[in-house]
Design a protein around this motif. Structure first.
Motif, mmCIF file in Angstrom:
data_model
loop_
_atom_site.group_PDB
_atom_site.id
_atom_site.type_symbol
_atom_site.label_atom_id
_atom_site.label_comp_id
_atom_site.label_asym_id
_atom_site.label_seq_id
_atom_site.Cartn_x
_atom_site.Cartn_y
_atom_site.Cartn_z
ATOM 1 N N TYR A 114 0.860 -1.190 0.000
ATOM 2 C CA TYR A 114 0.000 0.000 0.000
ATOM 3 C C TYR A 114 0.894 1.236 0.000
ATOM 4 C CZ TYR A 114 -3.942 3.024 0.423
ATOM 5 O OH TYR A 114 -4.882 3.988 0.138
ATOM 6 N N HIS A 115 0.687 2.111 -0.996
ATOM 7 C CA HIS A 115 1.550 3.261 -1.220
ATOM 8 C C HIS A 115 0.884 4.552 -0.750
ATOM 9 C CE1 HIS A 115 4.580 1.359 -4.074
ATOM 10 N NE2 HIS A 115 3.700 0.402 -3.857
ATOM 11 N N ILE A 116 1.650 5.338 -0.004
ATOM 12 C CA ILE A 116 1.200 6.647 0.489
ATOM 13 C C ILE A 116 2.269 7.684 0.161
ATOM 14 C CG2 ILE A 116 0.694 8.005 2.571
ATOM 15 C CD1 ILE A 116 -0.417 5.445 3.843
ATOM 16 N N HIS A 117 1.855 8.868 -0.320
ATOM 17 C CA HIS A 117 2.811 9.953 -0.548
ATOM 18 C C HIS A 117 2.301 11.222 0.127
ATOM 19 C CE1 HIS A 117 -0.097 10.390 -3.835
ATOM 20 N NE2 HIS A 117 0.316 11.621 -4.030
ATOM 21 N N PHE A 118 3.200 12.212 0.286
ATOM 22 C CA PHE A 118 2.879 13.366 1.126
ATOM 23 C C PHE A 118 2.966 14.707 0.401
ATOM 24 C CE2 PHE A 118 4.579 9.970 3.822
ATOM 25 C CZ PHE A 118 3.484 9.762 4.636
ATOM 26 N N ASN A 119 3.408 14.698 -0.848
ATOM 27 C CA ASN A 119 3.445 15.919 -1.645
ATOM 28 C C ASN A 119 2.658 15.696 -2.927
ATOM 29 O OD1 ASN A 119 5.288 17.616 -0.027
ATOM 30 N ND2 ASN A 119 6.791 16.030 -0.513
ATOM 31 N N LYS A 120 1.831 16.667 -3.283
ATOM 32 C CA LYS A 120 0.995 16.530 -4.471
ATOM 33 C C LYS A 120 1.850 16.212 -5.691
ATOM 34 C CE LYS A 120 -2.649 18.880 -7.067
ATOM 35 N NZ LYS A 120 -3.433 20.129 -7.208
ATOM 36 N N ASP A 121 1.458 15.176 -6.422
ATOM 37 C CA ASP A 121 2.226 14.706 -7.575
ATOM 38 C C ASP A 121 1.248 14.164 -8.607
ATOM 39 O OD1 ASP A 121 3.788 13.365 -9.436
ATOM 40 O OD2 ASP A 121 5.190 12.574 -7.948
ATOM 41 N N PRO A 122 1.118 14.837 -9.753
ATOM 42 C CA PRO A 122 0.146 14.373 -10.753
ATOM 43 C C PRO A 122 0.428 12.975 -11.275
ATOM 44 C CG PRO A 122 1.602 16.049 -11.692
ATOM 45 C CD PRO A 122 1.851 16.029 -10.217
ATOM 46 N N PHE A 123 1.671 12.527 -11.175
ATOM 47 C CA PHE A 123 2.039 11.211 -11.690
ATOM 48 C C PHE A 123 1.765 10.087 -10.691
ATOM 49 C CE2 PHE A 123 4.710 14.299 -13.932
ATOM 50 C CZ PHE A 123 4.256 14.074 -15.217
ATOM 51 N N LYS A 124 1.421 10.472 -9.467
ATOM 52 C CA LYS A 124 1.050 9.474 -8.463
ATOM 53 C C LYS A 124 -0.455 9.424 -8.228
ATOM 54 C CE LYS A 124 5.440 9.447 -5.954
ATOM 55 N NZ LYS A 124 6.127 9.691 -4.662
ATOM 56 N N HIS A 125 -1.165 10.382 -8.804
ATOM 57 C CA HIS A 125 -2.616 10.421 -8.626
ATOM 58 C C HIS A 125 -3.240 9.149 -9.208
ATOM 59 C CE1 HIS A 125 -6.622 12.044 -8.173
ATOM 60 N NE2 HIS A 125 -6.877 11.713 -9.436
ATOM 61 N N GLY A 126 -4.008 8.453 -8.386
ATOM 62 C CA GLY A 126 -4.619 7.200 -8.818
ATOM 63 C C GLY A 126 -3.763 5.982 -8.558
ATOM 64 N N PRO A 233 -8.384 4.327 0.667
ATOM 65 C CA PRO A 233 -8.762 4.267 -0.752
ATOM 66 C C PRO A 233 -8.025 3.159 -1.514
ATOM 67 C CG PRO A 233 -8.393 6.536 -0.065
ATOM 68 C CD PRO A 233 -7.939 5.668 1.074
ATOM 69 N N ALA A 234 -8.689 2.617 -2.526
ATOM 70 C CA ALA A 234 -8.137 1.491 -3.285
ATOM 71 C C ALA A 234 -6.928 1.875 -4.127
ATOM 72 C CB ALA A 234 -9.225 0.910 -4.194
ATOM 73 N N CYS A 235 -6.807 3.149 -4.498
ATOM 74 C CA CYS A 235 -5.790 3.565 -5.466
ATOM 75 C C CYS A 235 -4.367 3.222 -5.061
ATOM 76 C CB CYS A 235 -5.895 5.068 -5.734
ATOM 77 S SG CYS A 235 -5.598 6.098 -4.271
ATOM 78 N N GLY A 236 -4.095 3.140 -3.749
ATOM 79 C CA GLY A 236 -2.730 2.875 -3.299
ATOM 80 C C GLY A 236 -2.386 1.415 -3.141
ATOM 81 N N LEU A 237 -3.356 0.512 -3.406
ATOM 82 C CA LEU A 237 -3.155 -0.907 -3.116
ATOM 83 C C LEU A 237 -2.755 -1.691 -4.366
ATOM 84 C CD1 LEU A 237 -3.292 -3.180 -1.007
ATOM 85 C CD2 LEU A 237 -5.717 -3.436 -1.569
ATOM 86 N N TYR A 238 -1.727 -2.525 -4.212
ATOM 87 C CA TYR A 238 -1.226 -3.363 -5.296
ATOM 88 C C TYR A 238 -1.049 -4.800 -4.808
ATOM 89 C CZ TYR A 238 0.339 1.051 -7.467
ATOM 90 O OH TYR A 238 0.391 2.313 -8.010
#
Length: 249
Positions: A114-126, A233-238
């Protein structure tokens, strides 16, 4: 001619799908894959997956099996499937297995991240969950170790699921720092529906110091989903790995 059982090694971006398993009124990965196989093999094909990922969950590694009397060389079949499948589903390998080998029941280990990030990044959205504040990783890892002491995870399971047991054997549960984020790694012999996202939500309660690591014991012992944290949210799960004894995987 007798049918031969085949295993498919695939990966997919789950953003546009309502999970893996075929549903009556929603597009799923299984439905799209079955249609592609049916088109190329020119016979009805129904696959059996190694599990069922929820809506929006991604799979870096996923296995399914199907049976067919067709004997198209695997390289040609892989090329053909990848040509007709959408960009967000990729076939990596197809190989023959014995009839008793089952994509779901023969698997010995499954691993998720499960992935979490802390700075807005359009390439990590979703593909990762954006949080504002960094939680306490040390406390969350203490709680993760406590979770590994247990086997009955009813408190982390979606209600009204048709399973014989809520017991799972977790072999890894660990938070790791990465560039601009954290990743939760968890491995077990099996998982319940929504289990990983509920565990992550509960561990984040610990990381925010809303509860203590020891409070996780009471949550697990209660066997009550309402006592655990909110599903993240599901978006961070792989789904990242599925192991089988016959392939060395």
């Amino acid at each position: 001619m007798a049918n031969q059982r085949y295993f498919i090694d695939l990966s997919y971006d789950g953003t546009n799908y309502h999970g893996w398993q075929v549903q009556p009124n929603a597009i799923t990965v299984q439905e799209v894959l079955d249609k592609a196989l049916t088109t190329i093999l020119r016979m009805p094909i129904e696959t059996v997956g190694c599990g069922r990922t929820d809506t929006g969950v991604h799979a870096k590694e996923f296995f399914a099996h199907y049976e067919s009397e067709q004997t198209i060389p695997s390289a040609n079949l892989i090329r053909g499937l990848n040509a007709v499948l959408p960009h967000d589903i990729a076939i990596k390998n197809i190989f023959e297995v014995d009839d008793e080998i089952h994509a779901r029941f023969s698997a010995t280990l499954r691993s998720y991240q499960y992935h979490i990030h802390f700075n807005k990044d359009p390439f990590k959205h979703g593909y990762s969950w954006l949080l504002r504040d960094m939680p306490d990783l040390e406390l969350m890892n203490q709680a993760a170790q406590i979770i590994m002491e247990y086997t009955d995870f009813s408190c982390f399971s979606k209600s009204n699921t048709q399973v014989k047991t809520n017991n799972c054997k977790i072999s890894r549960a660990e938070w790791v720092n990465v560039e601009d984020g954290v990743v939760f790694h968890i491995s077990a012999d099996r998982f319940l529906r929504n289990m990983v996202r509920a565990i992550v939500g509960t561990l984040l309660m610990v990381g925010r110091k809303e509860i203590s690591p020891e409070d996780v014991r009471n949550i697990i012992n209660s066997k009550d989903r309402s006592n655990a944290g909110t599903s993240v949210p599901a978006c961070g799960l792989y789904l990242t790995e599925v192991k089988y004894p016959f392939t060395g995987k």
